[in-house]
Design a protein around this motif. Structure first.
Motif, PDB file in Angstrom:
ATOM      1  N   MET A 108      24.592  33.741  47.886  1.00  0.00           N
ATOM      2  CA  MET A 108      24.947  34.927  47.106  1.00  0.00           C
ATOM      3  C   MET A 108      26.377  35.342  47.407  1.00  0.00           C
ATOM      4  O   MET A 108      26.804  35.351  48.568  1.00  0.00           O
ATOM      5  CB  MET A 108      23.997  36.081  47.412  1.00  0.00           C
ATOM      6  N   VAL A 109      27.103  35.674  46.360  1.00  0.00           N
ATOM      7  CA  VAL A 109      28.430  36.282  46.472  1.00  0.00           C
ATOM      8  C   VAL A 109      28.346  37.648  45.801  1.00  0.00           C
ATOM      9  O   VAL A 109      28.003  37.745  44.617  1.00  0.00           O
ATOM     10  CB  VAL A 109      29.522  35.427  45.807  1.00  0.00           C
ATOM     11  N   ASN A 110      28.609  38.690  46.561  1.00  0.00           N
ATOM     12  CA  ASN A 110      28.630  40.047  46.010  1.00  0.00           C
ATOM     13  C   ASN A 110      30.067  40.465  45.753  1.00  0.00           C
ATOM     14  O   ASN A 110      30.920  40.370  46.646  1.00  0.00           O
ATOM     15  CB  ASN A 110      27.975  41.036  46.979  1.00  0.00           C
ATOM     16  N   VAL A 111      30.328  40.917  44.525  1.00  0.00           N
ATOM     17  CA  VAL A 111      31.643  41.429  44.171  1.00  0.00           C
ATOM     18  C   VAL A 111      31.535  42.944  43.979  1.00  0.00           C
ATOM     19  O   VAL A 111      30.446  43.521  44.103  1.00  0.00           O
ATOM     20  CB  VAL A 111      32.179  40.750  42.893  1.00  0.00           C
ATOM     21  N   GLN A 112      32.653  43.589  43.693  1.00  0.00           N
ATOM     22  CA  GLN A 112      32.632  45.025  43.451  1.00  0.00           C
ATOM     23  C   GLN A 112      33.476  45.342  42.223  1.00  0.00           C
ATOM     24  O   GLN A 112      34.690  45.365  42.279  1.00  0.00           O
ATOM     25  CB  GLN A 112      33.162  45.805  44.657  1.00  0.00           C
ATOM     26  N   VAL A 113      32.794  45.542  41.110  1.00  0.00           N
ATOM     27  CA  VAL A 113      33.431  45.994  39.873  1.00  0.00           C
ATOM     28  C   VAL A 113      33.010  47.438  39.669  1.00  0.00           C
ATOM     29  O   VAL A 113      31.818  47.747  39.645  1.00  0.00           O
ATOM     30  CB  VAL A 113      33.006  45.137  38.662  1.00  0.00           C
ATOM     31  N   ASN A 114      33.966  48.323  39.514  1.00  0.00           N
ATOM     32  CA  ASN A 114      33.659  49.746  39.386  1.00  0.00           C
ATOM     33  C   ASN A 114      33.881  50.308  37.992  1.00  0.00           C
ATOM     34  O   ASN A 114      33.422  51.410  37.694  1.00  0.00           O
ATOM     35  CB  ASN A 114      34.499  50.558  40.374  1.00  0.00           C
ATOM     36  N   HIS A 115      34.581  49.553  37.144  1.00  0.00           N
ATOM     37  CA  HIS A 115      34.918  50.083  35.813  1.00  0.00           C
ATOM     38  C   HIS A 115      34.996  48.931  34.825  1.00  0.00           C
ATOM     39  O   HIS A 115      35.440  47.825  35.183  1.00  0.00           O
ATOM     40  CB  HIS A 115      36.256  50.829  35.866  1.00  0.00           C
ATOM     41  N   PRO A 116      34.584  49.157  33.564  1.00  0.00           N
ATOM     42  CA  PRO A 116      34.637  48.077  32.568  1.00  0.00           C
ATOM     43  C   PRO A 116      36.027  47.485  32.376  1.00  0.00           C
ATOM     44  O   PRO A 116      36.152  46.315  31.980  1.00  0.00           O
ATOM     45  CB  PRO A 116      34.165  48.768  31.280  1.00  0.00           C
ATOM     46  N   LYS A 117      37.065  48.251  32.672  1.00  0.00           N
ATOM     47  CA  LYS A 117      38.432  47.746  32.521  1.00  0.00           C
ATOM     48  C   LYS A 117      38.697  46.555  33.424  1.00  0.00           C
ATOM     49  O   LYS A 117      39.602  45.752  33.181  1.00  0.00           O
ATOM     50  CB  LYS A 117      39.422  48.883  32.808  1.00  0.00           C
ATOM     51  N   LEU A 121      37.975  40.360  46.100  1.00  0.00           N
ATOM     52  CA  LEU A 121      39.144  39.618  45.644  1.00  0.00           C
ATOM     53  C   LEU A 121      38.968  39.016  44.245  1.00  0.00           C
ATOM     54  O   LEU A 121      39.941  38.953  43.489  1.00  0.00           O
ATOM     55  CB  LEU A 121      39.524  38.543  46.660  1.00  0.00           C
ATOM     56  N   PRO A 122      37.759  38.572  43.845  1.00  0.00           N
ATOM     57  CA  PRO A 122      37.629  38.085  42.470  1.00  0.00           C
ATOM     58  C   PRO A 122      37.984  39.138  41.420  1.00  0.00           C
ATOM     59  O   PRO A 122      38.381  38.785  40.306  1.00  0.00           O
ATOM     60  CB  PRO A 122      36.155  37.686  42.380  1.00  0.00           C
ATOM     61  N   VAL A 123      37.819  40.412  41.771  1.00  0.00           N
ATOM     62  CA  VAL A 123      38.183  41.502  40.859  1.00  0.00           C
ATOM     63  C   VAL A 123      39.668  41.809  40.952  1.00  0.00           C
ATOM     64  O   VAL A 123      40.326  42.109  39.957  1.00  0.00           O
ATOM     65  CB  VAL A 123      37.359  42.772  41.187  1.00  0.00           C
ATOM     66  N   GLN A 124      40.212  41.718  42.149  1.00  0.00           N
ATOM     67  CA  GLN A 124      41.606  42.081  42.390  1.00  0.00           C
ATOM     68  C   GLN A 124      42.583  40.956  42.094  1.00  0.00           C
ATOM     69  O   GLN A 124      43.756  41.199  41.813  1.00  0.00           O
ATOM     70  CB  GLN A 124      41.752  42.525  43.852  1.00  0.00           C
ATOM     71  N   LEU A 125      42.099  39.719  42.153  1.00  0.00           N
ATOM     72  CA  LEU A 125      42.923  38.544  41.871  1.00  0.00           C
ATOM     73  C   LEU A 125      41.991  37.381  41.526  1.00  0.00           C
ATOM     74  O   LEU A 125      41.653  36.569  42.387  1.00  0.00           O
ATOM     75  CB  LEU A 125      43.799  38.197  43.082  1.00  0.00           C
ATOM     76  N   PRO A 126      41.523  37.308  40.268  1.00  0.00           N
ATOM     77  CA  PRO A 126      40.516  36.296  39.904  1.00  0.00           C
ATOM     78  C   PRO A 126      40.940  34.862  40.184  1.00  0.00           C
ATOM     79  O   PRO A 126      40.076  33.991  40.352  1.00  0.00           O
ATOM     80  CB  PRO A 126      40.337  36.529  38.395  1.00  0.00           C
ATOM     81  N   THR A 127      42.245  34.607  40.252  1.00  0.00           N
ATOM     82  CA  THR A 127      42.700  33.238  40.498  1.00  0.00           C
ATOM     83  C   THR A 127      42.340  32.743  41.892  1.00  0.00           C
ATOM     84  O   THR A 127      42.516  31.549  42.185  1.00  0.00           O
ATOM     85  CB  THR A 127      44.219  33.116  40.283  1.00  0.00           C
ATOM     86  N   ARG A 128      41.807  33.635  42.757  1.00  0.00           N
ATOM     87  CA  ARG A 128      41.321  33.169  44.055  1.00  0.00           C
ATOM     88  C   ARG A 128      40.122  32.243  43.880  1.00  0.00           C
ATOM     89  O   ARG A 128      39.843  31.393  44.737  1.00  0.00           O
ATOM     90  CB  ARG A 128      40.937  34.359  44.954  1.00  0.00           C
TER      91      ARG A 128
END
Length: 394
Positions: free
Chosen positions: A245-254, A222-229
């Motif tokens: 630990m909080v694991n996020v998932q970023v797949n692309h520099p965009k 969700l931090p990637v999909q809606l950072p305002t969370r």
């Protein structure tokens, strides 16, 4: 316990938010939206739910059979829609979230529960206990936005598989009674789609009833999909219950936007470690230059590139798959060319519940005659006699 999409304020009804919110029908209307001007709950009410909803936002939207949504829902936040290229159907953000007809063409090797999580899920709970000392605790089957390559699409988005109070309570009891468990990953679905009160209830129960858990982790996209969370209130909860630990998932520099970086900085102030678990996806990030930018961009945000996963073979995921040879090429393109702390571990999560296994290039080789040769990132080779048994025996 109610689930995702409800307001943090218990006096604010979901129906009230729905009346206040609407999806943006044109690109101009969407681009004029400042996602920081409203609550994350209200932004969720503006999610796009079918490809038809996106036709005023994007050009060249693939026409898909509506039966796709019987298998796996579509949800796209307005924030992500803003990141999507208006004209390019191969946009790396579009390719992760927009449905395509080929999803319905399941290949013979694809498996609904490719990681055999259901096999290791403890009866009456949503706790997956595979490794000796750590567990996966699925606390919801909803997400802010649904990734088309989801490994849990058999569970995620399906109302009939929603997690209930009894399963959560049974999960807490399981953690309480198994003192060998010292690592608990709270996942889903997406646990950050729960409101603050719901999330705090879960974390407080784990901490109170399983004090032997040394490492408490949250996995969320969700931090990637809606950072305002990521809000001050959420950060206070993360700190209060010592989520290490909080694991996020970023797949692309965009996806590494200024807003994302700003909210990650807020989260880092809690003292929690932040790791990234990318999935290698054909047509999205299967490019050396893209991965270099991604990994260095992550460390610039204070995020550790933790894993790069081979895409799981859940049903319909064939369009995203990479061969082992290509994965090794990508690894070789990182090691030695970017900072060491920015190089993630490449892994495959073994089909049938084998667990995570590292994909390791052959930098050091032992020949049949006992000689050991090393090859560096530039292709230079050298014999490592100091590692050979015959040398050490002398």
């Amino acid at each position: 316990m109610a689930f995702a999409g409800e307001a943090t304020n218990p006096h604010t009804k979901a129906a009230d938010l729905s009346r206040l919110s609407k999806i943006f029908r044109t690109r101009e209307e969407l681009d004029g939206c400042d996602v920081t001007s409203e609550s994350w709950q209200q932004a969720l009410q503006r999610r796009y739910k079918t490809h038809q909803d996106m036709k005023g936002i994007l050009n060249h939207v693939e026409e898909v059979d509506m039966s796709i949504y019987d298998q796996f829902d579509m949800r796209v936040t307005p924030y992500l829609a803003q990141l999507m290229d208006r004209d390019d159907p191969n946009c790396p953000i579009r390719k992760q979230y927009m449905p395509f007809q080929g999803e319905l063409n399941v290949r013979p090797y694809e498996v609904a529960d490719s990681l055999a999580e259901d096999h290791d899920m403890q009866e009456g709970t949503t706790v997956v206990h595979r490794y000796p000392n750590r567990v996966l605790f699925l606390v919801t089957t909803n997400c802010g936005t649904y990734c088309r390559y989801c490994t849990r699409k058999r569970l995620v988005s399906h109302r009939e598989r929603a997690v209930n109070k009894q399963q959560l309570e049974s999960g807490f009891r399981y953690l309480e009674s198994h003192r060998e468990i010292d690592d608990c990953l709270v996942s889903g679905g997406d646990p950050l789609l729960l409101n603050d009160r719901q999330l705090e209830d879960i974390l407080s129960q784990i901490r109170a009833r399983a004090p032997h858990v040394k490492l408490l982790r949250i996995g969320s996209r969700l931090p990637v999909q809606l950072p305002t969370r990521i809000t001050p209130e959420l950060c206070a909860i993360i700190e209060r219950y010592d989520v290490q630990m909080v694991n996020v998932q970023v797949n692309h520099p965009k996806e590494l936007t200024p807003l994302f970086a700003e909210r990650i900085k807020m989260l880092r102030k809690t003292g929690t470690m932040i790791g990234n678990q990318s999935v290698l996806l054909k047509g999205v990030n299967d490019d050396v230059a893209t991965l270099r930018d991604l990994c260095m961009g992550l460390v610039a945000c204070g995020i550790r590139p933790y894993y790069c996963y081979s895409c799981d073979i859940a049903e319909g995921n064939h369009a995203y798959q990479l061969t082992l040879a290509r994965i090794l090429e990508l690894y070789h393109g990182l090691r030695g060319f970017i900072s060491g702390p920015a190089v993630p571990t490449f892994v495959v999560d073994g089909t049938g519940g084998l667990g995570k296994m590292p994909i390791i290039p052959d930098y050091i080789r032992e020949l049949a005659n006992g000689e050991i040769w090393a090859t560096n990132f530039e292709g230079k080779v050298h014999r490592m006699t100091n590692l050979e048994a015959t040398t050490l025996d002398q």
